[in-house]
Write an enzyme that holds these catalytic residues in place. Structure first.
Site, PDB file in Angstrom:
ATOM      1  N   CYS A   5      20.316  23.600 -58.734  1.00 25.24           N
ATOM      2  CA  CYS A   5      19.937  24.220 -57.201  1.00 25.24           C
ATOM      3  C   CYS A   5      19.703  22.175 -56.447  1.00 25.24           C
ATOM      4  CB  CYS A   5      18.527  24.624 -56.718  1.00 25.24           C
ATOM      5  SG  CYS A   5      17.502  23.144 -58.070  1.00 25.24           S
TER       6      CYS A   5
ATOM      7  N   CYS B 213      13.203  30.523 -63.994  1.00 24.43           N
ATOM      8  CA  CYS B 213      13.611  29.248 -63.847  1.00 24.43           C
ATOM      9  C   CYS B 213      14.919  28.513 -65.061  1.00 24.43           C
ATOM     10  CB  CYS B 213      13.214  28.475 -63.617  1.00 24.43           C
ATOM     11  SG  CYS B 213      13.585  26.704 -62.669  1.00 24.43           S
TER      12      CYS B 213
ATOM     13  N   CYS C 286      21.114  29.283 -56.796  1.00 25.37           N
ATOM     14  CA  CYS C 286      20.459  29.825 -58.164  1.00 25.37           C
ATOM     15  C   CYS C 286      20.872  30.836 -59.091  1.00 25.37           C
ATOM     16  CB  CYS C 286      19.272  29.935 -58.371  1.00 25.37           C
ATOM     17  SG  CYS C 286      18.175  30.030 -59.873  1.00 25.37           S
TER      18      CYS C 286
ATOM     19  N   ASP D 218       3.457  12.051 -63.421  1.00 26.17           N
ATOM     20  CA  ASP D 218       3.938  13.896 -63.512  1.00 26.17           C
ATOM     21  C   ASP D 218       2.429  13.503 -65.096  1.00 26.17           C
ATOM     22  OD1 ASP D 218       4.484  15.989 -64.256  1.00 26.17           O
ATOM     23  OD2 ASP D 218       6.511  15.424 -65.322  1.00 26.17           O
TER      24      ASP D 218
ATOM     25  N   CYS E  67      20.605  26.490 -51.766  1.00 23.75           N
ATOM     26  CA  CYS E  67      19.538  26.314 -53.083  1.00 23.75           C
ATOM     27  C   CYS E  67      19.437  27.581 -53.869  1.00 23.75           C
ATOM     28  CB  CYS E  67      19.008  25.204 -53.469  1.00 23.75           C
ATOM     29  SG  CYS E  67      17.421  25.902 -51.354  1.00 23.75           S
TER      30      CYS E  67
ATOM     31  N   CYS F  48      22.631  20.584 -52.343  1.00 22.91           N
ATOM     32  CA  CYS F  48      21.998  20.206 -51.772  1.00 22.91           C
ATOM     33  C   CYS F  48      22.805  19.352 -50.593  1.00 22.91           C
ATOM     34  CB  CYS F  48      20.363  20.053 -52.364  1.00 22.91           C
ATOM     35  SG  CYS F  48      19.654  19.461 -50.438  1.00 22.91           S
TER      36      CYS F  48
ATOM     37  N   CYS G 107      19.426  25.915 -44.054  1.00 25.35           N
ATOM     38  CA  CYS G 107      20.826  25.888 -44.858  1.00 25.35           C
ATOM     39  C   CYS G 107      19.958  26.691 -46.464  1.00 25.35           C
ATOM     40  CB  CYS G 107      20.596  25.194 -45.259  1.00 25.35           C
ATOM     41  SG  CYS G 107      21.994  24.394 -46.982  1.00 25.35           S
TER      42      CYS G 107
ATOM     43  N   CYS H 291      15.408  20.921 -44.112  1.00 26.29           N
ATOM     44  CA  CYS H 291      16.711  22.133 -44.559  1.00 26.29           C
ATOM     45  C   CYS H 291      16.971  23.115 -42.782  1.00 26.29           C
ATOM     46  CB  CYS H 291      16.134  22.915 -45.317  1.00 26.29           C
ATOM     47  SG  CYS H 291      15.286  21.812 -46.970  1.00 26.29           S
TER      48      CYS H 291
ATOM     49  N   CYS I 231      17.674  22.044 -65.483  1.00 23.73           N
ATOM     50  CA  CYS I 231      19.216  22.655 -64.243  1.00 23.73           C
ATOM     51  C   CYS I 231      19.384  21.454 -63.675  1.00 23.73           C
ATOM     52  CB  CYS I 231      18.383  23.379 -64.804  1.00 23.73           C
ATOM     53  SG  CYS I 231      19.950  24.764 -63.756  1.00 23.73           S
TER      54      CYS I 231
END
Length: 312
Positions: free
Chosen positions: A243, A213, A197, A133, A193, A247, A190, A187, A240
């Protein structure tokens, strides 16, 4: 040592160092990812994060970032801890789980360096770079290409065995290796998430609008909050987890192998009153070597004040 043996040796060493998974992808232009990124940027979904527009060509082709590169080696490190299963009090100021321990940049980079040096030792040399990152690299997309999971509808990487509480690192090197098979999307139908939110930041599956966000607002957003932004915070003062918490795949989360990533008691024991009385000196002490330093004392204080004014 042939290509397959070298690949396996690198993977074995990555796991020995504490990483939870390791995969390999061929360096090439990321055509689909480039198209989606360009569309997202053109829609200004990156909010004030202009840096995401910089070095576009390098971002979608690591061969331009690291000349001569042939392989992206991706690794995953879980930051899950059993204490994370505890539910937050509805009236408690909250910090995202990934920031409860030591700054992941510091933890992962030191171990990526060891892995890089090991590759050089067993291969008789290696040219390249390693990141976590910290450069224009589409780390989640490369992890998918390396067979380490898929991008969930919340836009985070999900791994079948590890969930999504994950840090990603990569080495971009000049050695051809045996490449991994990609994982399919699991996924299904589903939408937990998206439904969970509170700000509707996930405006469609796999797409997040940074302007809505909570993580963006509490970390990257540098200006004062307007009233609507204050309402969005939902008692979060840094990042946060909503989400990811909802899951179903998070039930597979594995405890972090890196002790430095485990929650620090001085962070998790803070009360609302202590947050509200936080001084610059306390900030430096509590968050020494922490990712929370990114928002600085001024940013965290702004977030705390906004949550308090909104009324917990």
């Amino acid at each position: 040592m042939n290509q397959a043996q070298l690949t396996q040796a690198i993977k074995t060493r990555a796991l020995q160092l504490g990483f939870d998974a390791c995969g390999f992808a061929k360096v090439e232009f990321m055509e689909d990812e480039a198209r989606r990124l360009e569309e997202w940027l053109n829609q200004k979904r990156n909010a004030s994060m202009q840096w995401m527009e910089n070095h576009f060509d390098k971002r979608v082709h690591p061969g331009l970032l690291v000349p001569g590169a042939k392989t992206v080696v991706s690794v995953l490190a879980s930051y899950h801890h059993p204490s994370h299963r505890q539910q937050y009090d509805a009236h408690e100021m909250k910090i995202a789980k990934y920031a409860h321990g030591r700054d992941y940049h510091k933890v992962l980079k030191s171990n990526l360096k060891k892995l890089f040096q090991y590759i050089g030792e067993i291969n008789g040399g290696v040219e390249g770079r390693f990141f976590t990152d910290s450069a224009p690299v589409l780390d989640k997309a490369w992890a998918v290409r390396a067979g380490l999971g898929w991008i969930g509808k919340h836009s985070n990487l999900i791994n079948k065995e590890l969930g999504s509480y994950l840090f990603i690192g990569e080495l971009i090197i000049d050695i051809p290796l045996s490449y991994s098979q990609t994982e399919t999307d699991h996924c299904g139908t589903c939408t937990r998430c998206i439904d969970a939110c509170p700000t509707n930041a996930i405006y469609e599956p796999y797409r997040v609008d940074a302007t809505k966000c909570i993580s963006y607002l509490t970390i990257e957003h540098r200006e004062s909050f307007n009233d609507s932004q204050k309402e969005m915070l939902n008692n979060w003062i840094f990042g946060c987890d909503i989400c990811q918490d909802v899951c179903p795949w998070t039930r597979h989360s594995q405890i972090s192998n890196f002790v430095d990533l485990h929650p620090r008691e001085r962070v998790t024991s803070m009360t609302n009153e202590q947050w509200e009385l936080l001084t610059p000196e306390q900030f430096d002490q509590i968050f020494e070597g922490s990712a929370v330093k990114r928002t600085k004392y001024s940013g965290l204080s702004r977030n705390i004040k906004a949550v308090k004014e909104k009324g917990i």
